[in-house]
Design a protein around this motif. Structure first.
Motif, PDB file in Angstrom:
ATOM      1  N   SER A   1      80.240  -9.262 112.972  1.00 28.23           N
ATOM      2  CA  SER A   1      80.744  -9.498 111.619  1.00 28.23           C
ATOM      3  C   SER A   1      80.811  -8.190 110.827  1.00 28.23           C
ATOM      4  O   SER A   1      80.139  -7.197 111.159  1.00 28.23           O
ATOM      5  N   PHE A   2      81.624  -8.216 109.833  1.00 24.07           N
ATOM      6  CA  PHE A   2      81.842  -7.016 109.005  1.00 24.07           C
ATOM      7  C   PHE A   2      80.526  -6.477 108.439  1.00 24.07           C
ATOM      8  O   PHE A   2      80.247  -5.281 108.503  1.00 24.07           O
ATOM      9  N   TYR A   3      79.682  -7.371 107.922  1.00 20.92           N
ATOM     10  CA  TYR A   3      78.431  -6.909 107.301  1.00 20.92           C
ATOM     11  C   TYR A   3      77.473  -6.348 108.333  1.00 20.92           C
ATOM     12  O   TYR A   3      76.727  -5.397 108.068  1.00 20.92           O
ATOM     13  N   GLU A   4      77.474  -6.959 109.559  1.00 25.99           N
ATOM     14  CA  GLU A   4      76.645  -6.439 110.652  1.00 25.99           C
ATOM     15  C   GLU A   4      77.049  -4.993 110.970  1.00 25.99           C
ATOM     16  O   GLU A   4      76.198  -4.097 111.099  1.00 25.99           O
ATOM     17  N   LYS A   5      78.351  -4.773 111.058  1.00 26.55           N
ATOM     18  CA  LYS A   5      78.865  -3.418 111.337  1.00 26.55           C
ATOM     19  C   LYS A   5      78.483  -2.458 110.219  1.00 26.55           C
ATOM     20  O   LYS A   5      78.089  -1.312 110.466  1.00 26.55           O
ATOM     21  N   LEU A   6      78.604  -2.938 109.005  1.00 29.95           N
ATOM     22  CA  LEU A   6      78.281  -2.093 107.850  1.00 29.95           C
ATOM     23  C   LEU A   6      76.830  -1.608 107.927  1.00 29.95           C
ATOM     24  O   LEU A   6      76.544  -0.414 107.755  1.00 29.95           O
ATOM     25  N   TRP A   7      75.908  -2.525 108.250  1.00 28.98           N
ATOM     26  CA  TRP A   7      74.492  -2.153 108.353  1.00 28.98           C
ATOM     27  C   TRP A   7      74.270  -1.183 109.505  1.00 28.98           C
ATOM     28  O   TRP A   7      73.470  -0.244 109.386  1.00 28.98           O
ATOM     29  N   MET A   8      74.958  -1.411 110.629  1.00 22.57           N
ATOM     30  CA  MET A   8      74.779  -0.503 111.773  1.00 22.57           C
ATOM     31  C   MET A   8      75.236   0.911 111.417  1.00 22.57           C
ATOM     32  O   MET A   8      74.532   1.883 111.678  1.00 22.57           O
ATOM     33  N   TRP A   9      76.390   1.023 110.788  1.00 24.48           N
ATOM     34  CA  TRP A   9      76.891   2.352 110.428  1.00 24.48           C
ATOM     35  C   TRP A   9      76.018   2.990 109.357  1.00 24.48           C
ATOM     36  O   TRP A   9      75.756   4.194 109.387  1.00 24.48           O
ATOM     37  N   ALA A  10      75.531   2.177 108.423  1.00 24.84           N
ATOM     38  CA  ALA A  10      74.656   2.717 107.376  1.00 24.84           C
ATOM     39  C   ALA A  10      73.358   3.247 107.987  1.00 24.84           C
ATOM     40  O   ALA A  10      72.865   4.319 107.614  1.00 24.84           O
ATOM     41  N   SER A  11      72.798   2.515 108.974  1.00 22.53           N
ATOM     42  CA  SER A  11      71.570   2.980 109.635  1.00 22.53           C
ATOM     43  C   SER A  11      71.826   4.280 110.369  1.00 22.53           C
ATOM     44  O   SER A  11      71.009   5.213 110.329  1.00 22.53           O
ATOM     45  N   GLY A  12      72.963   4.355 111.050  1.00 26.52           N
ATOM     46  CA  GLY A  12      73.323   5.579 111.765  1.00 26.52           C
ATOM     47  C   GLY A  12      73.455   6.751 110.801  1.00 26.52           C
ATOM     48  O   GLY A  12      72.961   7.855 111.066  1.00 26.52           O
ATOM     49  N   ALA A  13      74.081   6.501 109.662  1.00 20.10           N
ATOM     50  CA  ALA A  13      74.274   7.571 108.674  1.00 20.10           C
ATOM     51  C   ALA A  13      72.925   8.053 108.140  1.00 20.10           C
ATOM     52  O   ALA A  13      72.722   9.256 107.939  1.00 20.10           O
ATOM     53  N   LEU A  14      71.969   7.124 107.961  1.00 22.59           N
ATOM     54  CA  LEU A  14      70.637   7.513 107.483  1.00 22.59           C
ATOM     55  C   LEU A  14      69.945   8.432 108.482  1.00 22.59           C
ATOM     56  O   LEU A  14      69.343   9.446 108.104  1.00 22.59           O
ATOM     57  N   ILE A  15      70.025   8.087 109.765  1.00 21.62           N
ATOM     58  CA  ILE A  15      69.397   8.913 110.802  1.00 21.62           C
ATOM     59  C   ILE A  15      69.997  10.314 110.782  1.00 21.62           C
ATOM     60  O   ILE A  15      69.283  11.321 110.808  1.00 21.62           O
ATOM     61  N   ILE A  16      71.336  10.380 110.689  1.00 27.04           N
ATOM     62  CA  ILE A  16      71.996  11.690 110.641  1.00 27.04           C
ATOM     63  C   ILE A  16      71.539  12.454 109.398  1.00 27.04           C
ATOM     64  O   ILE A  16      71.246  13.657 109.452  1.00 27.04           O
ATOM     65  N   ALA A  17      71.400  11.760 108.265  1.00 31.32           N
ATOM     66  CA  ALA A  17      70.958  12.430 107.027  1.00 31.32           C
ATOM     67  C   ALA A  17      69.546  12.976 107.192  1.00 31.32           C
ATOM     68  O   ALA A  17      69.257  14.111 106.781  1.00 31.32           O
ATOM     69  N   PHE A  18      68.654  12.208 107.829  1.00 35.08           N
ATOM     70  CA  PHE A  18      67.274  12.675 108.000  1.00 35.08           C
ATOM     71  C   PHE A  18      67.217  13.907 108.910  1.00 35.08           C
ATOM     72  O   PHE A  18      66.525  14.878 108.621  1.00 35.08           O
ATOM     73  N   VAL A  19      67.944  13.840 110.021  1.00 36.97           N
ATOM     74  CA  VAL A  19      67.939  14.979 110.942  1.00 36.97           C
ATOM     75  C   VAL A  19      68.533  16.205 110.254  1.00 36.97           C
ATOM     76  O   VAL A  19      68.041  17.321 110.410  1.00 36.97           O
ATOM     77  N   THR A  20      69.569  15.986 109.435  1.00 34.10           N
ATOM     78  CA  THR A  20      70.192  17.109 108.728  1.00 34.10           C
ATOM     79  C   THR A  20      69.199  17.780 107.781  1.00 34.10           C
ATOM     80  O   THR A  20      69.138  19.007 107.702  1.00 34.10           O
TER      81      THR A  20
END
Ligand code: CUA
Length: 158
Positions: free
Chosen positions: A4-23
């Protein structure tokens, strides 16, 4: 598979957070020149009182700053009072005669663990003259809460 759209949204948001932390870690390491502790120097913990590196305890002042040599033990620092100058780099060198202690200069960024068998070293600059409390911030026994020292940062002479 239907995601579902919201499931995808959460997955991409989690991925973006990980990238932000590593950055932030990479920016901190490279951009801000932060260095993880890398000083590894060992000592026989049963012989710290006779080891040459800890014979002259206290502050040794030079025109460029100071080196402060301290032994931590249950439940005190030797010496218990240190005088340094404001505005110049101060290198602290510490070791423990018994168990793991802490060395935290309250209100500053000066803070290290003091582990038996190792020499802890860090360098910092105190910009504000005054009297600073040093506390042990690693539980080391029944009188841990009494373990403290005094750091006096003296202002530049006129
Ligand atoms: Cu030394 Cu707590």
């Amino acid at each position: 598979m239907n995601v579902s759209f919201y499931e995808k949204l959460w997955m991409w948001a989690s991925g973006a957070l990980i990238i932000a932390f590593v950055t932030t870690i990479l920016v901190g390491l490279a951009g801000s020149a932060l260095q993880p502790p890398s000083h590894v120097e060992t000592i026989d913990p049963t012989k710290v009182w006779s080891d040459g590196r800890f014979q002259h305890r206290g502050a040794t002042l030079t025109p460029d700053g100071a080196t402060v040599v301290i032994i931590a033990m249950m439940f005190a620092y030797q010496p218990a009072e240190i005088h340094v100058a404001a505005g110049k780099p101060v290198t602290f060198r510490l070791t423990s005669a018994d168990v793991t202690h802490g060395f935290s200069i309250v209100g500053t960024n000066g803070n290290t663990m003091v582990v038996p068998g190792y020499i802890s070293q860090f360098t910092t600059v105190f910009h504000t003259p005054g009297e600073y409390l040093v506390v042990c911030n690693e539980y080391c026994g029944l009188s841990h809460h009494l373990m403290s020292a005094k750091l006096i940062v003296e202002g530049a002479q006129p």
